[in-house]
Design a protein around this motif. Structure first.
Motif, short mmCIF file in Angstrom:
data_model
loop_
_atom_site.label_atom_id
_atom_site.label_comp_id
_atom_site.label_asym_id
_atom_site.label_seq_id
_atom_site.Cartn_x
_atom_site.Cartn_y
_atom_site.Cartn_z
N GLU A 1 0.81 -1.21 0.00
CA GLU A 1 0.00 0.00 0.00
C GLU A 1 0.85 1.27 0.00
N PRO A 2 0.24 2.43 -0.28
CA PRO A 2 0.98 3.69 -0.33
C PRO A 2 1.76 3.96 0.95
N GLY A 3 2.98 4.45 0.77
CA GLY A 3 3.82 4.79 1.90
C GLY A 3 4.58 3.62 2.49
N ALA A 4 4.24 2.40 2.09
CA ALA A 4 4.93 1.22 2.61
C ALA A 4 6.27 1.05 1.90
N LEU A 5 7.24 0.45 2.62
CA LEU A 5 8.56 0.17 2.07
C LEU A 5 8.88 -1.30 2.29
N VAL A 6 9.27 -1.98 1.22
CA VAL A 6 9.75 -3.36 1.30
C VAL A 6 11.18 -3.34 0.78
N LYS A 7 12.12 -3.74 1.64
CA LYS A 7 13.53 -3.63 1.28
C LYS A 7 14.26 -4.92 1.65
N GLU B 1 -0.47 0.49 4.69
CA GLU B 1 0.10 1.82 4.54
C GLU B 1 1.18 2.11 5.58
N ASN B 2 2.26 2.71 5.10
CA ASN B 2 3.36 3.21 5.93
C ASN B 2 4.07 2.14 6.75
N ALA B 3 3.89 0.87 6.40
CA ALA B 3 4.65 -0.20 7.06
C ALA B 3 6.03 -0.29 6.41
N VAL B 4 7.01 -0.75 7.20
CA VAL B 4 8.36 -0.98 6.70
C VAL B 4 8.69 -2.45 6.94
#
Length: 125
Positions: free
Chosen positions: A18-24, A36-39
Motif C-alpha cells: 500500500e501507499p507509503g509502505a517500504l519493502v527492502k 500503509e506506511n509499514a516498513v
C-alpha cells in the motif's frame, strides 16, 4: 498491486504493497498484504501474511542486528533475518526486531506488546 516502494526484493504474484509502505531486501510470497506506511526489511513473508499499518518489521533493536540469535532456533536465525509464517497477522503500529520468528497462523491477539525484541519467537494461541 504495488503502490509503495520496493527495493532489492522479490515479490510473488498477488502481493499488495500500500501507499507509503517500504519493502527492502526481502522476499514476499503470494497473497501477502503490507499496509500503509509499514516498513519490511530483511524479512521473509510467507503466503497470505498481513502486515498492519505503521508497523516496522525486521528493524534491528540492538546496535548489532545479528548479535541476538533466535532463542528457539539459534542455528537457523542468527544472521539478522526475520521470518513470518503463513497466514500470520501482524498488528498495526508494532516494531519487530531481527532474528525473529513469527509462526504460521499467529493472530493479532498473540502479540502481548507493541515491540517484539531481537531473537524472539511468537507462537499461535
Amino acid at each position: 498491486v504495488i503502490h509503495g516502494t520496493v527495493e532489492n526484493s522479490i515479490l510473488s504474484p498477488d502481493v499488495v504493497v500500500e501507499p507509503g509502505a517500504l519493502v527492502k531486501d526481502s522476499i514476499v510470497f503470494e497473497g501477502a498484504i503490507i499496509r500503509e506506511n509499514a516498513v519490511v526489511q530483511r524479512t521473509i513473508l510467507d503466503k497470505a501474511v498481513y502486515i498492519g499499518e505503521n508497523s516496522y518489521v525486521g528493524c534491528p533493536l540492538s546496535e548489532d542486528p545479528v548479535a541476538v540469535p533466535n532463542q528457539l532456533n539459534p542455528g537457523l536465525l542468527d544472521c539478522g533475518l526475520t521470518v513470518i509464517g503463513k497466514s500470520a497477522m501482524v498488528p498495526d503500529e508494532i516494531i519487530i526486531g531481527t532474528n525473529v520468528l513469527i509462526y504460521p497462523d499467529v493472530s493479532v491477539a498473540d502479540f502481548i506488546s507493541q515491540q517484539v525484541d531481537d531473537g524472539t519467537s511468537i507462537v499461535p494461541g
